[in-house]
Design a protein around this motif. Structure first.
Motif, PDB file in Angstrom:
ATOM      1  N   MET A  75       0.768  -1.022   0.026  1.00  7.37           N
ATOM      2  CA  MET A  75       0.503   0.406   0.251  1.00  7.37           C
ATOM      3  C   MET A  75       0.510   0.846   0.173  1.00  7.37           C
ATOM      4  N   VAL A  76       0.022   2.191  -0.606  1.00  5.53           N
ATOM      5  CA  VAL A  76       1.163   3.632   0.078  1.00  5.53           C
ATOM      6  C   VAL A  76       0.844   4.269   0.766  1.00  5.53           C
ATOM      7  N   PRO A  77       2.004   4.900   1.849  1.00  8.88           N
ATOM      8  CA  PRO A  77       1.573   5.406   3.230  1.00  8.88           C
ATOM      9  C   PRO A  77       0.420   6.207   3.725  1.00  8.88           C
ATOM     10  N   SER A  78      -0.370   6.813   1.916  1.00  5.43           N
ATOM     11  CA  SER A  78      -1.385   8.063   2.724  1.00  5.43           C
ATOM     12  C   SER A  78      -2.856   6.901   2.292  1.00  5.43           C
ATOM     13  N   ALA A  79      -2.431   5.708   2.111  1.00  9.64           N
ATOM     14  CA  ALA A  79      -3.919   4.563   2.170  1.00  9.64           C
ATOM     15  C   ALA A  79      -3.885   4.624   3.734  1.00  9.64           C
ATOM     16  N   LEU A  80      -2.929   4.057   3.697  1.00  8.71           N
ATOM     17  CA  LEU A  80      -3.170   3.483   5.518  1.00  8.71           C
ATOM     18  C   LEU A  80      -2.685   4.078   6.606  1.00  8.71           C
ATOM     19  N   THR A  81      -2.914   5.055   6.516  1.00  4.68           N
ATOM     20  CA  THR A  81      -2.997   6.330   7.286  1.00  4.68           C
ATOM     21  C   THR A  81      -4.638   6.654   6.894  1.00  4.68           C
TER      22      THR A  81
END
Length: 312
Positions: A36-42
């Protein structure tokens, strides 16, 4: 848009995701491991926090450090995930013919040591069946079975009327003997006691656990004072203390008679032999494996005798 309900965001996948963040040490590392991209996880973590109205991670450092609320959610999450795995395994095994649960209604006359040896042997198979015991007395044992609160009844009064849909077989018999404490006035009787002499003294009786009707009373005399207790162990204790008299299973009373803590004055009344059975519900479908296991054990005459008349 209103915040989603916590039940909708606290999915097994979300709980596993939170654990992955802690294991990896940072949001970025967790995102990489999950593709995943970090922004999606955040964003997904923020959704959970908003639904719970709490902060799960301390954002003051680059490491993913759970807050106290986060630690609690992770602890409960691990427990819930383990329970889900256990449920899945139980469902798979139940599909093989094991009952989800199996309840035994057990009368006080049944020897507990033998009963628990059987329970231990049953559970040693690691069945998916949850085993439950119900303490019952007299007609309450059969009622628990008839009402659907139990699958198998041990210690049914042999004279009970077995309703349609139930099956019953003899379990065994137990001799009851009249016993009193050595300090009781009847302890030193030199001639056999008749009912009139016994009736002048308080009796200790075990209450029938039946929920409907008045239940059975055994051995009580007209006009006799009665101290009612919930089980045979309490009846024994009361008679050891000299607060009343009565008949006790010889198996239960014998060690105390041998040690002098109880005495057995002679009585005119005929010796009492208590016959009991075991009963279960007939099934229109294939018999479950738990029921089959218990009925196979009860088919052994040695086991039946030990359940009713095992010496202590």
């Amino acid at each position: 848009m209103p915040d989603p309900h916590p039940r909708n965001v606290l999915t097994p996948e979300a709980l596993a995701m939170l654990q992955r963040i802690v294991d990896c040490g940072s949001f970025a590392a967790a995102a990489r491991s999950m593709g995943m991209v970090p922004s999606a996880l955040t964003y997904r973590v923020r959704q959970i926090e908003d639904s719970l109205d709490v902060l799960l991670f301390d954002r003051s450092s680059r490491q993913a450090r759970p807050t106290e609320a986060g630690h609690e959610l992770l602890r409960e999450g691990r427990r819930l995930l383990a329970e889900l795995d256990a449920v899945a395994n139980r469902v798979k095994r139940v599909a093989t013919g094991w009952e989800p649960s199996f309840t035994l209604a057990v009368d006080g006359i049944i020897d507990r040591k033998t009963l628990f040896e059987l329970c231990e042997a049953f559970l040693a198979q690691a069945p998916p069946t949850r085993l439950r015991l119900r303490d019952e007395v007299l007609s309450g044992t059969l009622e628990a079975l008839s009402s659907g609160q139990a699958d198998l009844a041990l210690g049914v009064v042999a004279e009970s009327v077995i309703a349609a849909g139930l099956e019953s077989l003899p379990l065994g018999s137990q001799r009851f003997i009249f016993a009193v404490a050595p300090q009781h006035p009847l302890a030193h009787a030199t001639v056999p006691l008749d009912d009139e002499a016994i009736a002048r003294h308080r009796a200790v009786a075990v209450a029938d656990s039946v929920q409907r009707g008045s239940g059975l009373t055994i051995g009580l005399l007209a006009g006799q004072d009665v101290f009612t207790v919930p089980n045979l162990r309490d009846k024994l204790e009361a008679q050891l203390r000299g607060v009343g008299v009565g008949f006790l299973p010889e198996r239960l009373a014998r060690p105390y008679i041998d040690s002098g803590q109880l005495v057995t004055p002679p009585v005119i009344r005929q010796e009492r032999i208590f016959n009991v059975s075991y009963a279960w519900r007939k099934s229109s479908t294939l018999q479950g494996k738990a029921m089959a296991w218990w009925l196979a054990r009860l088919a052994d005459p040695v086991t039946r005798r030990a359940l009713v008349d095992r010496p202590d």
